[in-house]
Every structure is written in C-alpha cells, then in structure tokens.
Design a protein around this motif. Structure first.
Motif, short mmCIF file in Angstrom:
data_model
loop_
_atom_site.label_atom_id
_atom_site.label_comp_id
_atom_site.label_asym_id
_atom_site.label_seq_id
_atom_site.Cartn_x
_atom_site.Cartn_y
_atom_site.Cartn_z
N LEU A 96 72.20 127.68 70.47
CA LEU A 96 72.60 126.75 69.46
C LEU A 96 71.55 125.56 69.38
CD1 LEU A 96 74.71 125.98 67.61
CD2 LEU A 96 75.86 124.52 69.73
N VAL A 97 70.70 125.53 68.37
CA VAL A 97 69.63 124.52 68.13
C VAL A 97 70.28 123.38 67.85
CG1 VAL A 97 67.51 124.16 67.19
CG2 VAL A 97 68.07 126.41 67.56
N LYS A 98 71.21 123.32 66.90
CA LYS A 98 71.89 122.00 66.50
C LYS A 98 73.29 122.10 66.23
CE LYS A 98 70.45 118.09 63.52
NZ LYS A 98 69.76 117.33 64.66
N GLY A 99 74.20 121.08 66.53
CA GLY A 99 75.56 121.35 66.40
C GLY A 99 76.51 121.10 67.68
N ASP A 100 77.69 121.21 67.48
CA ASP A 100 78.55 120.90 68.61
C ASP A 100 79.64 122.05 68.37
OD1 ASP A 100 79.78 120.31 70.81
OD2 ASP A 100 80.94 118.54 70.25
N VAL A 101 79.25 123.43 68.78
CA VAL A 101 80.45 124.62 68.77
C VAL A 101 80.02 125.48 69.99
CG1 VAL A 101 80.81 124.29 66.23
CG2 VAL A 101 79.01 125.90 67.12
N GLU A 102 81.01 126.24 70.31
CA GLU A 102 80.84 127.20 71.16
C GLU A 102 80.09 128.49 70.67
OE1 GLU A 102 83.30 130.67 73.89
OE2 GLU A 102 84.44 129.12 72.54
N GLY A 159 67.75 133.17 61.83
CA GLY A 159 68.26 131.75 61.94
C GLY A 159 69.68 131.63 60.83
N ILE A 160 70.55 131.12 61.40
CA ILE A 160 71.67 130.81 60.45
C ILE A 160 72.30 129.44 60.65
CG2 ILE A 160 74.36 131.31 60.15
CD1 ILE A 160 73.57 133.98 61.69
N ALA A 161 72.13 128.77 59.66
CA ALA A 161 72.39 127.27 59.33
C ALA A 161 73.83 127.08 58.53
CB ALA A 161 71.42 126.79 58.47
N LEU A 162 75.04 126.58 59.20
CA LEU A 162 75.88 125.98 58.37
C LEU A 162 75.97 124.52 58.18
CD1 LEU A 162 76.87 128.62 59.81
CD2 LEU A 162 79.08 127.41 60.58
N VAL A 163 75.60 124.42 56.96
CA VAL A 163 75.40 123.28 56.24
C VAL A 163 76.35 122.19 55.88
CG1 VAL A 163 73.83 121.91 54.51
CG2 VAL A 163 73.01 124.30 55.64
N TYR A 164 76.66 120.94 56.25
CA TYR A 164 77.62 120.12 55.82
C TYR A 164 77.14 118.93 54.98
CZ TYR A 164 80.25 122.80 59.06
OH TYR A 164 80.84 123.95 59.76
N PHE A 165 77.17 118.60 53.76
CA PHE A 165 76.75 117.45 52.84
C PHE A 165 77.77 116.25 53.37
CE2 PHE A 165 75.33 121.10 50.39
CZ PHE A 165 74.19 121.21 50.51
N LYS A 166 76.96 115.32 53.17
CA LYS A 166 77.57 113.88 53.14
C LYS A 166 78.43 113.91 51.66
CE LYS A 166 74.78 111.09 56.28
NZ LYS A 166 74.00 109.84 56.44
N GLU A 167 79.59 113.23 51.71
CA GLU A 167 80.20 112.94 50.65
C GLU A 167 79.35 112.33 49.48
OE1 GLU A 167 84.72 111.71 48.85
OE2 GLU A 167 84.23 111.41 51.08
N GLY A 168 79.37 112.63 48.14
CA GLY A 168 78.71 112.18 47.29
C GLY A 168 77.56 113.08 46.74
N SER A 180 76.27 115.48 56.69
CA SER A 180 77.12 114.90 58.04
C SER A 180 77.33 115.62 59.09
CB SER A 180 78.75 114.91 57.30
OG SER A 180 79.20 116.10 56.57
N ASN A 181 76.76 117.12 58.91
CA ASN A 181 76.65 117.85 60.19
C ASN A 181 75.88 119.10 59.82
OD1 ASN A 181 77.18 118.93 62.62
ND2 ASN A 181 79.18 119.61 62.29
N LEU A 182 75.18 119.60 61.02
CA LEU A 182 74.47 120.92 60.89
C LEU A 182 74.76 121.49 62.10
CD1 LEU A 182 72.35 122.66 59.53
CD2 LEU A 182 70.44 121.25 60.58
N ILE A 183 75.05 122.96 61.80
CA ILE A 183 75.30 124.10 62.90
C ILE A 183 74.10 125.00 62.62
CG2 ILE A 183 76.62 125.50 64.25
CD1 ILE A 183 79.08 123.92 62.93
#
Length: 259
Positions: free
Chosen positions: A93-99, A163-172, A248-251
């Motif tokens: 897990l390079v980035k993020g906070d998940v199991e 590589g698998i990226a879960l991308v979360y945008f900031k609102e707007g 806002s987040n990146l896994i």
C-alpha cells in the motif's frame, strides 16, 4: 461492318469496365460503411460496458475454496459474454489508509442488463453461497463504467508490476479540472519509464467498508526499476503537489497479476 464490330466491341469493353469500376467502388464504399459501423458498435459497446471491481479479504485457510469459486463463477460469467479480465495480488500500500486486500478483481460485462442477469443466475447464486460466502472475510465492490478519458489502452501480463489507484476528488469542478491538467502533463512523461494504461473507470455504485472512489485507474510498469525512476523523476516530483491539492484521498496499491 468491321468498323461496326469494332465500335460494338469497344462499347462492350467500356460497359464491362464501367461495371467493374462500379463494383469496385461499391466494394470500397461497403468496406468503409462496415468499418464505420464496426467503430460505432465498438464505441457503443465501450460506453455500455460494466466493470466490477472487488477488493477481496479472505478467511485464513479458505484459499482453495475461493479458487473453486473463481473457476466456477468465471465459467458461468463467460456464458453471459463477460469475463474476469484481471486479478491483482497487492504487495504494497503506497498511499492511503486501508487494510491490504488479498486480491483485487476486475470483471467486465457487456452491459448493465447482462450484469444484473448474471447476478440473478440461479447456478451462480448457488456457487456464490457454497464457495464464496464461506471463504470471504470481507469485500468492497465498486460497479463502474468507462470514463471519457482518451488513452492508448494496452494489455500487460503476469510478468508486469501493476498499480491500482482509487482516486477521490475534492468537492468542486475546479479540482477535477486541476487533476485532469496534472494527468495530461504526467501522461507525457510516464511512458518514458515503461508505464502502460489498462483501465480508467468511474464507479457509480458500491458496497463494503471502503468508500466509493470517483475514479479507479489500473496500469502497469515494464519493470520495478522503471516504476522507482518515475517516482523520483524531478518533473513528476514537481507535478505531485498539483495532484495532491486536487484530491481528498488517494489509495494506491502496487502488486502482481495472478490473472
């Protein structure tokens, strides 16, 4: 009489040539029409395609039961024109906070109608109950569609680093635009390091503990060395703050393909 025969012969030759030319032109036109129709069908197919992504957490000692579920489930899925297109075993897990999941599955379906029919298939429901439910500790699922992002789609194999990226945008909308600008600039650089794209998808439904991302990206590297070099490249380092400011987040998982 000879002149008449000659003129008649010339007329026949001209007529045959005209017919041949017309036939050739019709064939070319038909080929172009068929090609255009095929391209349009592919575009429609790509737009309707559904990709299901699953982060799978297995119970200890239940790996063989889950393998049987994958074999049987994949066989049923193929009857509906779908397939398990990629399975990644995350190593880091390079980035993020998940199991860290045991496996990440990508399954494709021709349409949402096919997706729903498959999940209601009696044989598949029996297989899921008998093999999946007893072997899975936890699962997060994201039902997705292709994004409008235009890219050269390439297909890797089991020798590649994924590589698998879960991308979360900031609102707007401005943050989506900002990330798009980062991505356009990054895409000019990363091919130098042997980076190839397989999927850019946008989830519209989800279930499980992991929050639904705005986008999921799947790509692969020709070598771990190239991946490391890309991460330390000064041009990429200069772009990362622009990326991070839009999210806002990146896994981000790194792993290997087992399918």
């Amino acid at each position: 009489m000879n002149v008449l025969k000659l003129n008649l012969s010339l007329a026949i030759v001209v007529l045959i040539m005209s017919c041949n030319k017309k036939s050739e032109t019709s064939t070319i036109a038909l080929h172009k029409t068929n090609k255009k129709n095929k391209v349009e069908e592919m575009a429609i197919s790509k737009k309707e395609e559904i990709i299901n992504v699953a982060l799978v957490y297995l119970k200890d000692g239940q790996e063989e039961k889950f393998e049987e579920y994958k074999r049987r489930g994949a066989a049923i899925l193929e009857q509906y024109g779908g397939k398990i297109e990629r399975i990644i075993k995350p190593k880091m897990l390079v980035k993020g906070d998940v199991e860290l999941p045991d496996e990440i599955h990508f399954a494709s379906y021709p349409s949402i109608e096919v997706f729903n029919k498959f999940n209601q298939d009696e044989e598949f429901m029996k297989v899921r109950k008998e093999f999946a439910m007893p072997s899975i500790k936890d699962i997060s699922i994201f039902t997705s569609k292709n994004t409008d992002f235009k890219f050269k789609k390439e297909t890797g194999d089991k020798t590649k680093t994924y590589g698998i990226a879960l991308v979360y945008f900031k609102e707007g909308e401005k943050y989506r635009k900002q990330f798009g600008e980062y991505h356009d600039e990054a895409c000019k650089i990363i091919p130098e390091f042997g980076t190839h794209f397989e999927r850019f998808i946008a989830p519209f439904e989800s279930k499980g503990r992991v929050e639904k991302p705005d986008e999921i990206h799947r790509f692969y590297f020709d070598s771990p060395e190239g991946m490391k070099q890309m991460g330390t490249d000064q041009r990429m380092q200069a772009l990362f703050p622009k990326r991070d400011a839009s999210l806002s987040n990146l896994i981000f998982f790194i792993g290997e393909a087992i399918l």
